[in-house]
Each structure stands twice: as structure tokens, then as C-alpha cells.
Design a protein around this motif. Structure first.
Motif, PDB file in Angstrom:
ATOM      1  N   UNK A  21      -7.923  49.895  43.943  1.00  0.00           N
ATOM      2  CA  UNK A  21      -6.887  50.134  42.939  1.00  0.00           C
ATOM      3  C   UNK A  21      -7.263  49.374  41.666  1.00  0.00           C
ATOM      4  N   UNK A  22      -7.408  50.118  40.604  1.00  0.00           N
ATOM      5  CA  UNK A  22      -7.698  49.509  39.302  1.00  0.00           C
ATOM      6  C   UNK A  22      -6.489  49.753  38.402  1.00  0.00           C
ATOM      7  N   UNK A  23      -5.918  48.688  37.882  1.00  0.00           N
ATOM      8  CA  UNK A  23      -4.730  48.813  37.032  1.00  0.00           C
ATOM      9  C   UNK A  23      -5.153  48.558  35.586  1.00  0.00           C
ATOM     10  N   UNK A  24      -4.864  49.504  34.718  1.00  0.00           N
ATOM     11  CA  UNK A  24      -5.316  49.383  33.319  1.00  0.00           C
ATOM     12  C   UNK A  24      -4.142  49.568  32.356  1.00  0.00           C
ATOM     13  N   UNK A  25      -4.370  49.195  31.105  1.00  0.00           N
ATOM     14  CA  UNK A  25      -3.377  49.553  30.079  1.00  0.00           C
ATOM     15  C   UNK A  25      -3.407  51.056  29.831  1.00  0.00           C
ATOM     16  N   UNK A  26      -2.443  51.546  29.114  1.00  0.00           N
ATOM     17  CA  UNK A  26      -2.454  52.951  28.724  1.00  0.00           C
ATOM     18  C   UNK A  26      -3.550  53.212  27.708  1.00  0.00           C
ATOM     19  N   UNK A  27      -3.876  54.485  27.552  1.00  0.00           N
ATOM     20  CA  UNK A  27      -4.909  54.909  26.596  1.00  0.00           C
ATOM     21  C   UNK A  27      -4.251  55.378  25.296  1.00  0.00           C
ATOM     22  N   UNK A  28      -5.065  55.349  24.241  1.00  0.00           N
ATOM     23  CA  UNK A  28      -4.565  55.762  22.922  1.00  0.00           C
ATOM     24  C   UNK A  28      -5.479  56.859  22.385  1.00  0.00           C
ATOM     25  N   UNK A  29      -4.895  57.995  22.082  1.00  0.00           N
ATOM     26  CA  UNK A  29      -5.655  59.089  21.472  1.00  0.00           C
ATOM     27  C   UNK A  29      -5.418  58.992  19.968  1.00  0.00           C
ATOM     28  N   UNK A  83       0.280  62.486  31.465  1.00  0.00           N
ATOM     29  CA  UNK A  83      -0.053  62.431  32.898  1.00  0.00           C
ATOM     30  C   UNK A  83      -1.477  61.924  33.118  1.00  0.00           C
ATOM     31  N   UNK A  84      -2.284  61.959  32.073  1.00  0.00           N
ATOM     32  CA  UNK A  84      -3.656  61.444  32.167  1.00  0.00           C
ATOM     33  C   UNK A  84      -3.749  59.976  31.754  1.00  0.00           C
ATOM     34  N   UNK A  85      -2.616  59.375  31.376  1.00  0.00           N
ATOM     35  CA  UNK A  85      -2.618  57.942  31.072  1.00  0.00           C
ATOM     36  C   UNK A  85      -2.538  57.588  29.603  1.00  0.00           C
ATOM     37  N   UNK A  86      -2.354  58.591  28.728  1.00  0.00           N
ATOM     38  CA  UNK A  86      -2.229  58.304  27.294  1.00  0.00           C
ATOM     39  C   UNK A  86      -0.796  57.859  26.981  1.00  0.00           C
ATOM     40  N   UNK A  87      -0.682  56.759  26.237  1.00  0.00           N
ATOM     41  CA  UNK A  87       0.663  56.253  25.893  1.00  0.00           C
ATOM     42  C   UNK A  87       0.967  56.332  24.401  1.00  0.00           C
ATOM     43  N   UNK A  88      -0.059  56.582  23.595  1.00  0.00           N
ATOM     44  CA  UNK A  88       0.186  56.723  22.161  1.00  0.00           C
ATOM     45  C   UNK A  88      -0.845  57.680  21.586  1.00  0.00           C
ATOM     46  N   UNK A  89      -0.424  58.443  20.595  1.00  0.00           N
ATOM     47  CA  UNK A  89      -1.396  59.335  19.943  1.00  0.00           C
ATOM     48  C   UNK A  89      -1.104  59.489  18.460  1.00  0.00           C
ATOM     49  N   UNK A 329      -1.553  43.761  36.590  1.00  0.00           N
ATOM     50  CA  UNK A 329      -0.898  44.693  37.517  1.00  0.00           C
ATOM     51  C   UNK A 329       0.617  44.718  37.419  1.00  0.00           C
ATOM     52  N   UNK A 330       1.248  43.615  36.988  1.00  0.00           N
ATOM     53  CA  UNK A 330       2.714  43.602  36.931  1.00  0.00           C
ATOM     54  C   UNK A 330       3.260  44.155  35.630  1.00  0.00           C
ATOM     55  N   UNK A 331       2.419  44.650  34.760  1.00  0.00           N
ATOM     56  CA  UNK A 331       2.899  45.140  33.460  1.00  0.00           C
ATOM     57  C   UNK A 331       3.827  46.339  33.650  1.00  0.00           C
ATOM     58  N   UNK A 332       4.846  46.399  32.817  1.00  0.00           N
ATOM     59  CA  UNK A 332       5.809  47.506  32.931  1.00  0.00           C
ATOM     60  C   UNK A 332       5.160  48.837  32.552  1.00  0.00           C
ATOM     61  N   UNK A 333       4.179  48.784  31.678  1.00  0.00           N
ATOM     62  CA  UNK A 333       3.484  50.004  31.245  1.00  0.00           C
ATOM     63  C   UNK A 333       2.034  49.883  31.672  1.00  0.00           C
ATOM     64  N   UNK A 334       1.625  50.733  32.599  1.00  0.00           N
ATOM     65  CA  UNK A 334       0.266  50.600  33.156  1.00  0.00           C
ATOM     66  C   UNK A 334      -0.191  51.918  33.763  1.00  0.00           C
ATOM     67  N   UNK A 335      -1.489  51.981  34.022  1.00  0.00           N
ATOM     68  CA  UNK A 335      -2.058  53.171  34.653  1.00  0.00           C
ATOM     69  C   UNK A 335      -2.837  52.701  35.877  1.00  0.00           C
ATOM     70  N   UNK A 353      -3.862  57.756  39.618  1.00  0.00           N
ATOM     71  CA  UNK A 353      -3.003  57.957  40.793  1.00  0.00           C
ATOM     72  C   UNK A 353      -1.541  57.874  40.359  1.00  0.00           C
ATOM     73  N   UNK A 354      -1.317  57.044  39.327  1.00  0.00           N
ATOM     74  CA  UNK A 354       0.071  56.809  38.908  1.00  0.00           C
ATOM     75  C   UNK A 354       0.065  56.305  37.463  1.00  0.00           C
TER      76      UNK A 354
END
Ligand SMILES: O=c1cc[nH]c(=O)[nH]1
Length: 364
Positions: A21-29, A83-89, A329-335, A353-354
Motif C-alpha cells: 500500500x502506497x499512500x500519496x498526496x493527490x495529483x494536480x493537472x 477517480x484517478x487521484x487528481x485533486x486540482x486542475x 497515511x493519516x492525511x484527510x486527502x490522500x490517494x 485503489x482508493x
């Protein structure tokens, strides 16, 4: 901003080494055109295009023939991005006399439907000319009160045919309404670099350091140009950003060089399944892979740099608090991905996955 790797527990609470399990920040387009996409609509067979002008006239023809609304198509693509993990564009949205403000209204409506999950900045983009396409400048100004956030521009010298007039108009609107600027610059060679220099000078003169982006900047991707170092230095002095897309055969910057000169880089999808390109998935994980592939990333550090550009750096450009606030991993906004490491993620480009926003799994 780091990603975190955990062992994943299965449904029975057993952790397994084989399911990471790899927990990352959201992505930005940082550069996408959701108003032109055919995502969720019937397949578009594209016409050949030898020049930028061909691409632009194909684009207008396609847009005028679409049966599905801007809002429907933009929503379908932006949902896929979430759904692909983008949080800002940052969406470049066409404004022109031929289409009025309908693209701005459609993308803004789609953005409102996705507001809990996606921060959307809209650039009023004069795709078919700002001054040369009469009436467009007034529409760009009107769009700033109807859903657009930034003032856009496009190839001031070649496409619009009035370098100084174009920049005067763009910076006047930015000043009047207190907006940032993002200019498409396809021009290559000395002509492209001269425009970068001028935009940098204007940025400093207007006190807009850090608030101006050049999109594509093909001239900035050619290390054989003697003027490249000076143009990059001018950009760094002006705090300008370069938004690159690693799309198809488009030139990409030499990241070591650009970074050495202190120019910030962000990454975007550009056109996704529109008249410009049959490719694209709306996923910034895919796009990060393409940036790594196209820039010849080899080492873990080079792959991690691509990831950073698509996450933390993009978040800085767009001011995305959700992405910037990631701490683990405990961040409220994560991928959450099934991957062992960032380099592996960039190469394997799995779907998340989520995606978690405000502590809750996103389900759309
Ligand atoms: O839609 C697009 C994509 C790339 N360049 C443009 O000018 N427009």
C-alpha cells in the motif's frame, strides 16, 4: 511532501507483503482542456493536421459538431480525473466569438458538481485568436465575471499577429481584475524565446512575479538554442512557471536544465481525446509516467522528480491546500495505490485503489 508505504491488511485483517500500500498526496493537472474532450461521447475520427492552424480549424469544426453538451463531456472527463487521484486542475477553456461563453459556463457547471473533490481553476483561453478573432477580447473580459479565473493568451506574435497588442490586452485585463495569467506558447526557436523574454519583462514590470505561466513553451524545450539560458533566467527572475504536457511528439523540457536555471515546472494532460489528440486518460498518474518516459528518466530520483512535479509543484502553482497539506497515511486527502514505491508507481501507473477526500472514500 512524501508518500508513505504500508503493508495492506486484507479483508480478514492479515497483512500481506505481496499486496503493498502506497499512500500519496493527490495529483494536480496544471493544463487540461475539458471543454473539448469527447470523453463519454461517441468516438471522434480525427482529420490529419500538418500545422497548428490545421489543428485549430479541426478543433473548431469538431466542437461545433459535438452533440453532447460541454458540461456533460467536461464532467465525464473531470470525474475520471478525480477517480484517478487528481485533486486540482487548471482548465484552459475556449472563449471565442464562434462559441461565446458556453464553454466557460459548461466547465464551471461541471466543476460545481465536483466541488467537494476537485478544485478547478478556469483560464479564459482565446484559442482562435484574442485580437485577430474580432470580439473575443470583450468576451474574455466578460468571462472573468462568469466563471473564468485567469486570463489566457496564445502565441501573441504568430497566431494573433500582434505581439505587443496581445500582451497589452492580457496584462491589462489581469491588472484590472487582479487575475493570474497563463499563455499558450507553441512558437519555437528565437521567436518563441523572444516572446518568453518579453512576457518575463512584462511580468516584472506589472509586479506579477510568481503569477504568470507559459503553457507548452516549445522554445524552452530546445537546448540547442543559444538564447535558452537567458530566457530561462528571465523566467526565473519573474517567478514564471512552465506547464508542460509530454503529449505525443510535442517537445519536452530538459528538466535538469530548467531546474538549474530556477524555473518551476508543472504538468498537465493538455487535450484528452479531443480533435487535437485521440490519446489521454485524464489520469495524472499516466501523465507522470509519460513525463518520465519522454524526459528519459532513469534513476529513482528522476522518477520521483516527475511525481513531485505532478503533485507538490502543481499544488504550489494552483494553490491547492488539499494536496499541499498531505503529511502521510493519516492525511484527510490522500490517494492509495497497490505499489511499493514512488518510482514503481510512476513506471507501473496503477489505478488508485482508493481516493480519499476529507477523510471519506470518494465514490462517484
Ligand atoms: O487545445 C489545445 C491544445 C494545445 N494547444 C492549443 O492551442 N489548444
Amino acid at each position: 511532501m512524501m508518500a508513505a508505504h504500508l503493508a495492506l491488511e486484507d479483508h480478514y485483517g492479515n497483512s500481506s507483503d505481496t499486496q503493498p500500500l502506497l499512500v500519496t498526496p493527490g495529483f494536480v493537472d496544471a493544463h487540461i482542456h475539458p471543454d473539448k474532450t469527447t470523453w463519454g461521447s461517441p468516438w471522434l475520427s480525427r482529420r490529419a493536421a500538418a500545422t497548428l492552424e490545421d489543428l485549430i480549424s479541426n478543433d473548431l469544426r469538431a466542437q461545433l459538431a459535438y452533440q453532447d453538451s460541454v458540461e456533460e463531456r467536461a464532467f465525464a472527463l473531470m470525474r475520471q480525473a478525480v477517480l484517478s487521484g487528481t485533486m486540482a486542475m487548471r482548465a484552459h477553456v475556449d472563449v471565442a466569438t464562434q462559441i461565446g461563453l458556453r464553454n466557460i459556463h459548461g466547465v464551471r457547471a461541471a466543476a460545481e458538481r465536483l466541488a467537494p473533490y476537485l478544485d478547478v481553476q478556469i483560464v479564459a483561453f482565446p484559442q482562435f485568436g484574442l485580437l485577430s478573432n474580432q470580439g473575443t477580447l470583450d468576451l474574455v473580459e466578460a468571462s472573468l465575471s462568469e466563471g473564468a479565473d485567469l486570463v489566457g493568451g496564445i502565441d501573441p506574435a504568430s497566431l494573433d499577429g500582434d505581439l505587443h497588442g496581445h500582451l497589452d490586452a492580457v496584462f491589462a485585463l489581469a491588472n484590472k481584475y487582479g487575475r493570474d495569467v497563463d499563455i499558450h506558447l507553441h512558437d519555437s526557436g528565437p521567436e518563441g524565446l523572444a516572446q518568453v523574454q518579453l512576457i518575463a519583462e512584462r511580468t516584472v514590470a506589472e509586479g506579477m512575479q510568481g503569477r504568470v505561466t507559459v503553457g507548452h513553451g516549445f522554445a524552452l524545450c530546445d537546448p540547442s538554442q543559444p538564447g535558452l539560458g537567458a530566457a530561462l533566467d528571465a523566467m526565473a527572475t519573474a517567478g514564471m512557471w512552465l506547464a508542460t504536457c509530454a503529449l505525443g511528439a510535442d517537445p519536452v523540457p530538459v528538466l535538469d536544465l530548467v531546474e538549474k536555471h530556477g524555473v518551476r515546472v508543472a504538468l498537465g494532460s493538455d487535450g484528452v481525446r479531443d480533435a487535437w489528440s485521440p490519446f489521454g486518460s485524464g489520469s495524472m498518474v499516466d501523465r507522470t509516467h509519460l513525463l518520465g518516459y519522454r524526459t528519459g528518466a532513469l534513476t529513482d530520483a528522476e522518477l520521483e522528480r516527475c511525481f513531485r512535479i505532478a503533485t507538490a509543484d502543481g499544488a504550489e502553482l494552483l494553490g491547492s491546500a488539499a494536496v499541499a497539506a498531505f503529511f502521510g497515511p493519516g492525511s484527510a486527502d490522500r490517494v492509495e495505490f497497490a505499489a511499493h514505491s514512488i518510482p514503481e508507481l510512476v513506471v507501473d501507473r496503477p489505478s488508485p485503489m482508493r481516493v480519499v477526500r476529507a477523510g471519506k472514500t470518494v465514490s462517484l
